[in-house]
Design a protein around this motif. Sequence first.
Motif, short mmCIF file in Angstrom:
data_model
loop_
_atom_site.label_atom_id
_atom_site.label_comp_id
_atom_site.label_asym_id
_atom_site.label_seq_id
_atom_site.Cartn_x
_atom_site.Cartn_y
_atom_site.Cartn_z
N ASP A 186 31.82 49.79 38.13
CA ASP A 186 31.71 49.25 36.77
C ASP A 186 33.06 48.79 36.23
O ASP A 186 33.15 47.79 35.53
CB ASP A 186 31.04 50.27 35.86
CG ASP A 186 29.62 50.58 36.32
OD1 ASP A 186 28.82 49.63 36.46
OD2 ASP A 186 29.31 51.76 36.57
N ALA A 190 34.12 44.90 35.14
CA ALA A 190 34.79 44.59 33.87
C ALA A 190 36.07 43.80 34.11
O ALA A 190 36.38 42.85 33.39
CB ALA A 190 35.09 45.90 33.11
N THR A 194 37.04 39.93 32.91
CA THR A 194 38.28 39.60 32.19
C THR A 194 39.02 38.47 32.88
O THR A 194 39.52 37.55 32.24
CB THR A 194 39.18 40.85 32.10
OG1 THR A 194 38.49 41.88 31.41
CG2 THR A 194 40.48 40.53 31.38
#
Length: 197
Positions: A186, A190, A194
Motif C-alpha cells: 500500500d 501511494a 505521487t
Amino acid sequence: MTLLITWSDAGPDTVVRRTTEPDEIAAALAPAGVRYEQWALRDDLPEDPDPATVLNAYRHEVDALAAAEEFATIDVVGLRPRKDLGWRLTAKAERKKFLSEHTHDDDDEVRFFVAGAGAFYLHVGSEVHAVLCEAGDLLGVPRGTKHWFDMGAAPSYTVIRFFHDEDGWVGNFTGSDIALKFPDFDALVAERMTMAQ
C-alpha cells in the motif's frame, strides 16, 4: 505504471534506484537473473474471467513461454474484493503466507499479471528491489532468490502462474524478519501515485 525501488538491505532510508521506465526496470533486474517484460493486455476479457478464459486469451504468449522454459504446470489464480467476511479471512491468510522472506529450491517463481497489482520484493546480495507489478507485467524470480510478495490489505489481482515442478508453489522460509523493515504494497502504491502527479 510499474514501479521499481531499490534500497540497501539495511533498510529503506537510502534509495539506490527509483524508476517507472520498463527498460530501466528490466536492465536493473537482469544481473540478478530476474526476468521482467510486458505483454499486451487483452481488452476483451470480462471483469472477473474464469481461468480457462484467461488462458485462452493469452494462449499465444503462454504457449511460447511454456515451450521455451519447459513449464510443466500453468494455472490462473486471483483474489477480488468481496463484501463477505470469508473473502477477508482468505485474503488475510494468503497475504500473511507470502509476506515472509522465502526461496524456492526447485522452481522459479514466474507470474504474469492479467489484472490488478502486487509487489515482489527481491533480496539480492546487499540490496532489496521492490517491484510493484500491475496488469501486463511478467516477472520471473529465479530459484534460490530470497524474496517475498505483498498483495496489500485489500487484494485485487489475477495472475497466470508458471511452474517447472508439478507440485506448484513450495516455499522455504528463511526465518528473517527483513520484510517488516520495508514499505508494504500500500505504501508503494501511494508512492507511485505521487510520482504520477
